[in-house]
Design a protein around this motif. Sequence first.
Motif, PDB file in Angstrom:
ATOM      1  N   THR A  83       3.132  29.114 -35.905  1.00  0.00           N
ATOM      2  CA  THR A  83       1.749  28.683 -35.746  1.00  0.00           C
ATOM      3  C   THR A  83       1.304  27.921 -36.991  1.00  0.00           C
ATOM      4  O   THR A  83       1.774  28.196 -38.101  1.00  0.00           O
ATOM      5  CB  THR A  83       0.787  29.866 -35.509  1.00  0.00           C
ATOM      6  OG1 THR A  83       0.850  30.752 -36.628  1.00  0.00           O
ATOM      7  CG2 THR A  83       1.132  30.607 -34.231  1.00  0.00           C
ATOM      8  N   THR A  85      -2.019  26.728 -39.303  1.00  0.00           N
ATOM      9  CA  THR A  85      -3.399  27.083 -39.617  1.00  0.00           C
ATOM     10  C   THR A  85      -4.071  25.940 -40.372  1.00  0.00           C
ATOM     11  O   THR A  85      -3.395  25.057 -40.921  1.00  0.00           O
ATOM     12  CB  THR A  85      -3.457  28.350 -40.480  1.00  0.00           C
ATOM     13  OG1 THR A  85      -2.897  28.047 -41.778  1.00  0.00           O
ATOM     14  CG2 THR A  85      -2.669  29.499 -39.840  1.00  0.00           C
ATOM     15  N   ASN A 110      -5.347  29.127 -35.100  1.00  0.00           N
ATOM     16  CA  ASN A 110      -3.884  29.249 -35.120  1.00  0.00           C
ATOM     17  C   ASN A 110      -3.326  28.414 -33.972  1.00  0.00           C
ATOM     18  O   ASN A 110      -3.588  28.709 -32.799  1.00  0.00           O
ATOM     19  CB  ASN A 110      -3.436  30.703 -34.957  1.00  0.00           C
ATOM     20  CG  ASN A 110      -3.665  31.520 -36.210  1.00  0.00           C
ATOM     21  OD1 ASN A 110      -2.879  31.478 -37.144  1.00  0.00           O
ATOM     22  ND2 ASN A 110      -4.779  32.264 -36.230  1.00  0.00           N
TER      23      ASN A 110
END
Length: 304
Positions: A83, A85, A110
């Motif tokens: 993921t 960010t 995310n």
Amino acid sequence: MVSSNAGRRVLLRARLCRIIVSMIAVSVLSFSAEALELSVEIKSGAVVPSGPIRLKDVAYVACDSPEILTGSSSAILRPSGNTITPEDVVTALTQAGIGGVSLRLVMADNVPFRRENDIERWLRNYSGWTGALEVESDGFPQGGRLVPPDSLYPGAKAINLRFDVAGAEQIYPARLRWLLPAVVADSYLRKGVYIKNTDLAIAAIEVRRNRKYYDDPKDLVGMTVERDMAKGDPFTVRITEEPELIRTGDLIRLLYRSGSLLVSTSGRAMDRGALGDRIKVRNDRTRKIVFGIVTGPGTVEVSE
């Protein structure tokens, strides 16, 4: 450089809402009215090849400065896990030395992405493709050995993959998506307009066979488009053209070069041409028709 306050402001927004649209100060100049805006939009589901992840592999990046657009889109993301960010984006831009801009970041707190699987990696390497390859199928056999295809060209839409399963061959149809970061239109462009630096963005696009795409926005500034383009459409050599510096019937300056001698006279263009084109012209004094090379606006050089 991104300030610590700016980074905390981004993270706070990410915690407060699922989708964030934030303006991040990446240098002291970003608070001035003259600061350029760098826009980054990241959606979920991107497929990336093995190796470093560049921002342009997963994001739509736009900026009025071709230099900043190129530098920021090449920034390396170092996410933890699968993921991305907002902090990952800010860190990547900081390490790439991007400054003097305001950052508009549009993403979830995310954003998931996917690394290529073993079959995608094998096919990508087999074809010599440098971008990402996404393979879609209803499934593949467990424990089967992929048989090298007779041919595989980047841009092919589908393929029948053969697997050797315990000595028996099984065929599985698959759909292919060849992905590559390229320069795209950041707004609607009408046929015939000159391309400006404000018209450009970089994003991963699905590649078609026998198309040549642009990866450097500076190469496009000043060209014209040969058809209408929607936002997000990639620029190719088929739909761009060097701007015409001379049109048929224009009064032009003819330069005759013979060794170190250069003679100038007036003439008339019999063809249209862009920089470097070979066109037909008429010498007004002698009425003779000759060929020459367009060397600038209204100027043609004839070698004798």
